[in-house]
Every structure is written in C-alpha cells, then in structure tokens.
Design a protein around this motif. Structure first.
Motif, PDB file in Angstrom:
ATOM      1  N   SER A   1       3.690  13.576  -6.167  1.00 15.52           N
ATOM      2  CA  SER A   1       2.385  13.621  -5.516  1.00 15.52           C
ATOM      3  C   SER A   1       2.322  12.623  -4.358  1.00 15.52           C
ATOM      4  N   VAL A   2       1.416  12.890  -3.430  1.00 18.45           N
ATOM      5  CA  VAL A   2       1.249  12.034  -2.247  1.00 18.45           C
ATOM      6  C   VAL A   2      -0.235  11.770  -2.009  1.00 18.45           C
ATOM      7  N   ASN A   3      -0.526  10.768  -1.225  1.00 15.31           N
ATOM      8  CA  ASN A   3      -1.886  10.512  -0.758  1.00 15.31           C
ATOM      9  C   ASN A   3      -2.135  11.336   0.494  1.00 15.31           C
ATOM     10  N   GLY A   4      -3.278  12.009   0.549  1.00 19.72           N
ATOM     11  CA  GLY A   4      -3.669  12.705   1.760  1.00 19.72           C
ATOM     12  C   GLY A   4      -4.387  11.748   2.705  1.00 19.72           C
ATOM     13  N   GLN A   5      -4.757  12.228   3.889  1.00 23.24           N
ATOM     14  CA  GLN A   5      -5.451  11.395   4.881  1.00 23.24           C
ATOM     15  C   GLN A   5      -6.750  10.816   4.346  1.00 23.24           C
ATOM     16  N   SER A   6      -7.440  11.578   3.492  1.00 26.67           N
ATOM     17  CA  SER A   6      -8.727  11.115   2.958  1.00 26.67           C
ATOM     18  C   SER A   6      -8.543  10.135   1.802  1.00 26.67           C
ATOM     19  N   GLY A   7      -7.288   9.950   1.363  1.00 24.13           N
ATOM     20  CA  GLY A   7      -7.018   9.090   0.221  1.00 24.13           C
ATOM     21  C   GLY A   7      -6.914   9.839  -1.088  1.00 24.13           C
ATOM     22  N   ALA A   8      -7.339  11.106  -1.102  1.00 20.71           N
ATOM     23  CA  ALA A   8      -7.236  11.915  -2.321  1.00 20.71           C
ATOM     24  C   ALA A   8      -5.768  12.266  -2.570  1.00 20.71           C
ATOM     25  N   ARG A   9      -5.381  12.296  -3.837  1.00 22.23           N
ATOM     26  CA  ARG A   9      -4.007  12.635  -4.206  1.00 22.23           C
ATOM     27  C   ARG A   9      -3.776  14.139  -4.094  1.00 22.23           C
ATOM     28  N   ILE A  10      -2.587  14.495  -3.641  1.00 22.77           N
ATOM     29  CA  ILE A  10      -2.156  15.883  -3.571  1.00 22.77           C
ATOM     30  C   ILE A  10      -1.048  16.031  -4.612  1.00 22.77           C
ATOM     31  N   SER A  11      -1.172  17.018  -5.465  1.00 20.14           N
ATOM     32  CA  SER A  11      -0.311  17.181  -6.644  1.00 20.14           C
ATOM     33  C   SER A  11       1.165  17.317  -6.302  1.00 20.14           C
ATOM     34  N   ASP A  12       1.987  16.935  -7.273  1.00 11.89           N
ATOM     35  CA  ASP A  12       3.425  17.149  -7.171  1.00 11.89           C
ATOM     36  C   ASP A  12       3.725  18.634  -7.353  1.00 11.89           C
ATOM     37  N   TYR A  13       4.963  19.034  -7.027  1.00 10.79           N
ATOM     38  CA  TYR A  13       5.326  20.442  -7.196  1.00 10.79           C
ATOM     39  C   TYR A  13       6.839  20.606  -7.331  1.00 10.79           C
TER      40      TYR A  13
ATOM     41  N   GLN B   1       0.836  -1.201   0.000  1.00 14.70           N
ATOM     42  CA  GLN B   1       0.000   0.000   0.000  1.00 14.70           C
ATOM     43  C   GLN B   1       0.872   1.252   0.000  1.00 14.70           C
ATOM     44  N   THR B   2       0.366   2.309  -0.632  1.00 14.70           N
ATOM     45  CA  THR B   2       1.055   3.592  -0.618  1.00 14.70           C
ATOM     46  C   THR B   2       0.737   4.304   0.690  1.00 14.70           C
ATOM     47  N   LEU B   3       1.776   4.762   1.379  1.00 15.18           N
ATOM     48  CA  LEU B   3       1.591   5.437   2.662  1.00 15.18           C
ATOM     49  C   LEU B   3       1.076   6.858   2.471  1.00 15.18           C
TER      50      LEU B   3
END
Length: 107
Positions: free
Chosen positions: A37-49, A3-5
């Motif tokens: 990009s990363v997974n947030g607590q809700s599972g939604a992806r947060i964009s790379d930068y 799983q992705t952390l």
C-alpha cells in the motif's frame, strides 16, 4: 525526516519465468507482481495489490513472423495507483483483466 513519501510502496516484488513449449519456437511465460500500500496525495492509504500475467510467444512459425498473446491481470484484481499533483483523484483505478495479441513480421 522519517515521513512516508507519497506513492512510495515499502515493498515491490516481481517473479517471472519463461519455459519453452515446442522446438525452441513457442514459449510460455508467467509473471506475478506485488505492490504494498501507498499514501495518496490526500494522505489516504491506497491498498496493496497482486497481479498475475501470462504470455504465449511464438517465433519463426513462418519466416519473419512472430506472434505474442498475453492475458494481463488474470484474476481481475481491482486496484488503483496513486494520483499525482496534477490529478483530482487520490487514487486512479486501473484496468481489469485484458487480452492482447501482437503480430510482427520482419522483412
């Protein structure tokens, strides 16, 4: 588990350099940072930068005096970091372009 952390980017990259500009007293520096990009607590992806920072450093212009000036997030990237369990937000927006000047006197 495969799983992705949460808040765990697969790639982090940082390049930095420093060059003398004048008589071993004034230096210029630049830094480039990348976070995938990363997974947030809700599972939604947060964009790379990508971020670019530049700094100017002067030492001993006068006895004991140091001056540092920096411009951070030069290109005013809009990005966010993942919130943690104590935050309501999945992503926390970060500052845009900003400037800092620091004077230090040693005696």
């Amino acid at each position: 588990t495969g799983q992705t952390l949460v808040n765990s980017p697969a790639r982090l990259v940082k390049f930095s350099g420093l060059v003398p500009l004048y008589a071993d007293k004034i230096f210029a520096g630049a830094e480039v940072q990348y976070s995938s990009s990363v997974n947030g607590q809700s599972g939604a992806r947060i964009s790379d930068y990508w971020l670019v920072n530049v700094n100017l450093y002067a030492r001993e212009l006068a006895p004991g005096l140091e001056i540092t000036a920096g411009l951070y997030n030069v290109f005013d990237a809009h990005y966010a970091n993942a919130g943690s369990t104590e935050h309501l937000q999945n992503a926390i927006p970060q500052d845009g372009r900003n400037f800092r000047v620091q004077l230090t006197y040693h005696f």
